[in-house]
Write a protein that holds these residues in place. Sequence first.
Motif, PDB file in Angstrom:
ATOM      1  N   PRO A 182       1.127  -1.601  -0.299  1.00  0.00           N
ATOM      2  CA  PRO A 182      -0.192  -0.151   0.259  1.00  0.00           C
ATOM      3  C   PRO A 182       0.797   1.080  -0.093  1.00  0.00           C
ATOM      4  CG  PRO A 182       0.116  -1.665   1.533  1.00  0.00           C
ATOM      5  CD  PRO A 182       0.844  -2.351   1.304  1.00  0.00           C
ATOM      6  N   ASN A 183      -0.004   2.647  -0.331  1.00  0.00           N
ATOM      7  CA  ASN A 183       0.524   4.404  -0.147  1.00  0.00           C
ATOM      8  C   ASN A 183      -0.491   4.933   1.435  1.00  0.00           C
ATOM      9  OD1 ASN A 183       1.936   3.523  -2.387  1.00  0.00           O
ATOM     10  ND2 ASN A 183       0.028   3.536  -3.866  1.00  0.00           N
ATOM     11  N   TYR A 184       0.301   3.822   1.850  1.00  0.00           N
ATOM     12  CA  TYR A 184      -0.284   4.376   3.200  1.00  0.00           C
ATOM     13  C   TYR A 184      -0.340   3.419   4.413  1.00  0.00           C
ATOM     14  CZ  TYR A 184      -4.362   1.374   2.205  1.00  0.00           C
ATOM     15  OH  TYR A 184      -5.146   0.713   2.485  1.00  0.00           O
ATOM     16  N   GLY A 185       0.381   4.019   5.600  1.00  0.00           N
ATOM     17  CA  GLY A 185       0.085   2.375   6.404  1.00  0.00           C
ATOM     18  C   GLY A 185       0.811   3.340   7.688  1.00  0.00           C
ATOM     19  N   ARG A 186       1.431   2.898   8.511  1.00  0.00           N
ATOM     20  CA  ARG A 186       1.779   2.396   9.817  1.00  0.00           C
ATOM     21  C   ARG A 186       4.010   1.824   9.621  1.00  0.00           C
ATOM     22  NH1 ARG A 186       0.604   0.873  14.374  1.00  0.00           N
ATOM     23  NH2 ARG A 186      -0.691  -0.944  13.820  1.00  0.00           N
ATOM     24  N   ARG A 187       4.736   2.630  10.217  1.00  0.00           N
ATOM     25  CA  ARG A 187       5.932   2.618  10.356  1.00  0.00           C
ATOM     26  C   ARG A 187       5.389   1.068  11.213  1.00  0.00           C
ATOM     27  NH1 ARG A 187       8.372   7.765  11.365  1.00  0.00           N
ATOM     28  NH2 ARG A 187       6.465   8.043  12.718  1.00  0.00           N
ATOM     29  N   GLY A 188       6.954   0.245  10.945  1.00  0.00           N
ATOM     30  CA  GLY A 188       7.173  -1.274  11.624  1.00  0.00           C
ATOM     31  C   GLY A 188       5.775  -1.826  11.679  1.00  0.00           C
ATOM     32  N   THR A 189       4.913  -1.978  10.763  1.00  0.00           N
ATOM     33  CA  THR A 189       4.307  -3.003  10.208  1.00  0.00           C
ATOM     34  C   THR A 189       3.966  -3.978   8.878  1.00  0.00           C
ATOM     35  OG1 THR A 189       1.937  -1.293   9.892  1.00  0.00           O
ATOM     36  CG2 THR A 189       2.291  -1.813  11.653  1.00  0.00           C
ATOM     37  N   GLY A 190       3.293  -5.114   9.218  1.00  0.00           N
ATOM     38  CA  GLY A 190       2.998  -5.555   8.298  1.00  0.00           C
ATOM     39  C   GLY A 190       4.681  -6.318   7.517  1.00  0.00           C
ATOM     40  N   GLN A 191       4.611  -7.164   6.623  1.00  0.00           N
ATOM     41  CA  GLN A 191       5.778  -8.130   5.556  1.00  0.00           C
ATOM     42  C   GLN A 191       7.193  -7.494   6.131  1.00  0.00           C
ATOM     43  OE1 GLN A 191       4.935 -11.222   4.979  1.00  0.00           O
ATOM     44  NE2 GLN A 191       7.113 -11.401   5.654  1.00  0.00           N
ATOM     45  N   VAL A 192       7.656  -8.284   6.807  1.00  0.00           N
ATOM     46  CA  VAL A 192       8.779  -8.305   7.376  1.00  0.00           C
ATOM     47  C   VAL A 192       9.938  -8.449   5.814  1.00  0.00           C
ATOM     48  CG1 VAL A 192      11.590  -8.605   8.521  1.00  0.00           C
ATOM     49  CG2 VAL A 192       9.657  -9.034   9.965  1.00  0.00           C
ATOM     50  N   LEU A 193      10.425  -6.912   5.111  1.00  0.00           N
ATOM     51  CA  LEU A 193      11.595  -7.244   3.920  1.00  0.00           C
ATOM     52  C   LEU A 193      12.549  -8.530   4.178  1.00  0.00           C
ATOM     53  CD1 LEU A 193      11.094  -3.889   3.292  1.00  0.00           C
ATOM     54  CD2 LEU A 193       9.276  -5.374   2.463  1.00  0.00           C
TER      55      LEU A 193
END
Length: 266
Positions: A182-193
């Motif tokens: 997404p082009n919006y969201g919170r830092r430190g969230t979601g899948q680890v790269l």
Amino acid sequence: MIYYKTEAEIALMRESALLVSKTLAHIAGLLKPGITTLSLDKVIGEFIRDHQAEPTFLNYKGYPFNSCISVNDVVVHGFPDKNELQEGDIISVDIGTYKNGFHGDHAYTFAIGNPGEDVMKLIRVTKESLYKGIEKAIAGNRIGDIAYAIQEHTEKKHGYGVVRELVGHGLGKMLHEDPQVPNYGRRGTGQVLREGLVLAIEPMINMGKKDVYTEEDGWTVRTVDHKPSVHFEHDVCVRKGKADILSDYSIIEAAEKNNPNLFTKA
């Protein structure tokens, strides 16, 4: 399921990505008032096939063209047609290629003539946000770090509308792979790269409201307030320390500057 690419696969993906860049550079040399997007689509299909590849988008889920060409208030998935481009139009050209078993997929927004300071600022800020997102595409970060960087630069700093319904994505043997970006969201969230993850990062930013709608053709996405929208997209491989951009805007930018019909000053 997330697919991490080997170095050999990344090399093949770079070839597919660079072919998209070369195609966009070729189109950049042709853009002018009076040209139709349908004629551009024909050139795109021929150029890709001449380079021993296939246009990814043609017949993808029924899509009937070689490319997506979105003008002014069309966000993405615009149908090429017989309407002539006009002085002051902005045009996003989104192209996919399939070569050696892997896809390339990215986009660039051009200004035909001078669309005005406000629109040129939107183009500049959207392009900047793409690179802000790419800076976060490094091993150990998360998807939310990319998303936040784009949103912070466009929506929070400049008050633009960040489209929610459409997002970036993983890329590889399939055009759309996990994870979504997404082009919006919170830092430190979601899948680890992790290293070897290839992403199509693509901010879609509206001058006005974030809201969009899809036309009856089932593809064309427009802004609800009919204000302009800008779309940039790069193919990026996650690495340690610094992301590896597989596509190449420099050849597009060179062709853009050499075409007197295109406006490049921000």
